[in-house]
Design a protein around this motif. Sequence first.
Motif, PDB file in Angstrom:
ATOM      1  N   ILE A  55      52.375   1.928   3.164  1.00 14.64           N
ATOM      2  CA  ILE A  55      51.131   1.325   3.762  1.00 14.64           C
ATOM      3  C   ILE A  55      51.505  -0.045   3.864  1.00 14.64           C
ATOM      4  N   GLY A  56      50.861  -0.792   5.057  1.00 17.28           N
ATOM      5  CA  GLY A  56      50.822  -2.164   5.388  1.00 17.28           C
ATOM      6  C   GLY A  56      50.056  -2.689   4.092  1.00 17.28           C
ATOM      7  N   ASN A  57      50.541  -4.120   3.499  1.00 16.78           N
ATOM      8  CA  ASN A  57      49.953  -4.676   2.186  1.00 16.78           C
ATOM      9  C   ASN A  57      48.421  -5.140   2.717  1.00 16.78           C
ATOM     10  N   THR A  58      48.128  -5.410   4.065  1.00 10.05           N
ATOM     11  CA  THR A  58      46.723  -5.860   4.238  1.00 10.05           C
ATOM     12  C   THR A  58      46.113  -4.608   4.702  1.00 10.05           C
ATOM     13  N   GLN A  59      46.686  -3.428   4.740  1.00  4.84           N
ATOM     14  CA  GLN A  59      45.781  -1.899   4.817  1.00  4.84           C
ATOM     15  C   GLN A  59      45.360  -1.683   3.899  1.00  4.84           C
TER      16      GLN A  59
ATOM     17  N   MET B  60      65.330  -7.289   9.493  1.00  3.81           N
ATOM     18  CA  MET B  60      64.309  -6.443   9.941  1.00  3.81           C
ATOM     19  C   MET B  60      64.171  -6.321  11.378  1.00  3.81           C
ATOM     20  N   LYS B  61      63.627  -5.065  11.857  1.00  3.45           N
ATOM     21  CA  LYS B  61      63.331  -4.856  13.196  1.00  3.45           C
ATOM     22  C   LYS B  61      61.914  -5.725  13.446  1.00  3.45           C
ATOM     23  N   ARG B  62      62.045  -6.250  14.901  1.00  7.45           N
ATOM     24  CA  ARG B  62      60.688  -7.028  15.271  1.00  7.45           C
ATOM     25  C   ARG B  62      59.644  -6.208  15.180  1.00  7.45           C
ATOM     26  N   LYS B  63      59.671  -5.091  15.452  1.00  8.86           N
ATOM     27  CA  LYS B  63      58.489  -4.194  15.649  1.00  8.86           C
ATOM     28  C   LYS B  63      57.893  -4.140  14.260  1.00  8.86           C
ATOM     29  N   LEU B  64      58.606  -3.845  13.365  1.00 12.31           N
ATOM     30  CA  LEU B  64      58.353  -3.516  12.009  1.00 12.31           C
ATOM     31  C   LEU B  64      57.552  -4.917  11.468  1.00 12.31           C
ATOM     32  N   VAL B  65      58.178  -6.136  11.776  1.00 13.51           N
ATOM     33  CA  VAL B  65      57.497  -7.299  10.998  1.00 13.51           C
ATOM     34  C   VAL B  65      56.232  -7.681  11.842  1.00 13.51           C
ATOM     35  N   ALA B  66      56.294  -7.304  13.067  1.00 13.00           N
ATOM     36  CA  ALA B  66      55.066  -7.680  13.775  1.00 13.00           C
ATOM     37  C   ALA B  66      53.905  -6.740  13.266  1.00 13.00           C
ATOM     38  N   ALA B  67      54.078  -5.475  13.101  1.00 11.45           N
ATOM     39  CA  ALA B  67      53.227  -4.450  12.606  1.00 11.45           C
ATOM     40  C   ALA B  67      52.627  -4.848  11.410  1.00 11.45           C
ATOM     41  N   ILE B  68      53.497  -5.247  10.140  1.00  8.57           N
ATOM     42  CA  ILE B  68      53.058  -5.583   8.837  1.00  8.57           C
ATOM     43  C   ILE B  68      52.326  -6.552   8.771  1.00  8.57           C
ATOM     44  N   GLY B  69      52.176  -7.452   9.562  1.00  7.50           N
ATOM     45  CA  GLY B  69      50.959  -8.543   9.366  1.00  7.50           C
ATOM     46  C   GLY B  69      49.575  -8.222  10.013  1.00  7.50           C
ATOM     47  N   ILE B  70      49.348  -6.879  10.475  1.00  8.36           N
ATOM     48  CA  ILE B  70      48.182  -6.669  11.216  1.00  8.36           C
ATOM     49  C   ILE B  70      47.387  -5.994  10.058  1.00  8.36           C
ATOM     50  N   ALA B  71      46.304  -6.517   9.851  1.00 12.82           N
ATOM     51  CA  ALA B  71      45.346  -5.704   8.903  1.00 12.82           C
ATOM     52  C   ALA B  71      44.869  -4.731   9.372  1.00 12.82           C
ATOM     53  N   GLY B  72      44.512  -3.729   8.491  1.00  9.69           N
ATOM     54  CA  GLY B  72      44.123  -2.316   8.656  1.00  9.69           C
ATOM     55  C   GLY B  72      42.749  -2.078   9.235  1.00  9.69           C
ATOM     56  N   MET B  73      42.709  -0.901  10.131  1.00  2.44           N
ATOM     57  CA  MET B  73      41.414  -0.424  10.291  1.00  2.44           C
ATOM     58  C   MET B  73      40.531   0.123   9.384  1.00  2.44           C
ATOM     59  N   ILE B  74      39.314   0.486   9.427  1.00  3.88           N
ATOM     60  CA  ILE B  74      38.354   0.711   8.595  1.00  3.88           C
ATOM     61  C   ILE B  74      38.321   2.431   8.623  1.00  3.88           C
ATOM     62  N   PHE B  75      38.607   2.914   7.493  1.00  3.71           N
ATOM     63  CA  PHE B  75      38.777   4.419   7.490  1.00  3.71           C
ATOM     64  C   PHE B  75      37.986   5.281   6.920  1.00  3.71           C
ATOM     65  N   SER B  76      37.721   6.473   7.271  1.00  2.00           N
ATOM     66  CA  SER B  76      36.910   7.410   6.317  1.00  2.00           C
ATOM     67  C   SER B  76      37.668   8.403   5.929  1.00  2.00           C
ATOM     68  N   VAL B  77      37.951   8.318   4.629  1.00  2.28           N
ATOM     69  CA  VAL B  77      39.023   9.405   4.195  1.00  2.28           C
ATOM     70  C   VAL B  77      38.285  10.304   3.000  1.00  2.28           C
ATOM     71  N   ALA B  78      38.372  11.814   3.352  1.00  5.53           N
ATOM     72  CA  ALA B  78      37.624  12.565   2.311  1.00  5.53           C
ATOM     73  C   ALA B  78      38.912  12.878   1.398  1.00  5.53           C
TER      74      ALA B  78
END
Length: 423
Positions: free
Chosen positions: A98-102, A1-19
Amino acid sequence: MKRKLVAAIGIAGMIFSVAACGGKGDDKAASGGSNKGQTLTVWVMDGSAPDQWQKDVAAAFEKKTQAKVKFEVQQWNGIQQKLTTALSEENPPDVFEIGNTQTPAYAKTGGLAELADLKSSIGADWTAALNNSSVFENKQYAAPWYFANRVVIYNKKVWADAGIKDTPKTRDEFYADLKQIGSKTKAEPIYLPGQNWYHFVGLTIGEGAELVKKDGDKYVSNLADPKVAAAMETYKKFQALSKAPKDKDEATPQQGEVFGKGNVGAIIGMGWEAGTAIKANPAIEKEIGYFTIPGATADKPEGVFLGGSNLAVAAGSKKQELAKEFLKIALSDQYEGELAKINGVIPNKESLQSNLSGNAAAEAAAPAAAGGGTTPLIPEWAAVENAPNPVKTFMTAVLNGKSPAEAAKQVEGDFNKRLAQQQ
């Protein structure tokens, strides 16, 4: 797995406003009408979906539905805002990674379609620990796709020089082996920086601890829990065998590069970090081995943080049923297994782990997946991980001499303030 992928998937998502907007639109799959001429748009992240996998899944999808699938590869950098915007528009991507923690943040805002029927039809044997992040408020809003977790990456030569002939099966054996390396070689037994906090999260999972708790209608810090303290004491015991800084994480400096110098017995990290070591020192490749992080007893590996990705359907997609047909194919044993084999990632069910055969890092990671977990799966968690992360501050305080209770009290004000931010 690419490093950038694994690094990213551990980061919790931001808070969103989705209509989010719903609608049946031109989806004919449910009614049995022809889907010829239809195109399903699927967003996948860079490094997630190999070209061959995309080709095979697209062919199977077209054969089954007469519709085509258009994969659009996205970059992790800036994806949260891009996806948030897309989900609020009239024609969002029909299916997206979508990231699991997002996932909880998107589910809370109404951007994700419910997938209870999909879970019933194909998800009966999804590994529970992997599916947890797809569920929000007891409803299925996504489907587990692939995962990764930390293992012990060790230097076979260093261990042999210390007279160690086998890998440890328990936490105590692991500690004893590291002590033996320290007494019989000149190598640093383990390089464990004070803020390798995802490993600490794994230890809390192993203790059955939660990092937050409910206080009335809000979440607050649970770092003062004795189970969290027990996890931190374990971390402290092992960190005492390391020369790594107590106030830095595994990326400062990159622990793979430190390991690559050849004078460290072990690190606890993602499989891709061995590649970082090899890039720094190609000669070390033949000395690298992997084993599952040992738990308190031989029959149960240590708790681990599960980084990974889910697949979701946009609530505003006009092709809901067609999107579910895509998921049935992509997540089938055939194509889920193919993804695991090519990318060396943990599949969404234990029965498919045989596809990891021959990938030493993935084979070492797989046994811990069923007992793994994540950071708290609540939208409120997102702000906690912003620098300076109070969990990291807590860890360093303990390593510098404070009791876990004192360290918890030191950071709880900031921790609770972050949890209380408006969603």
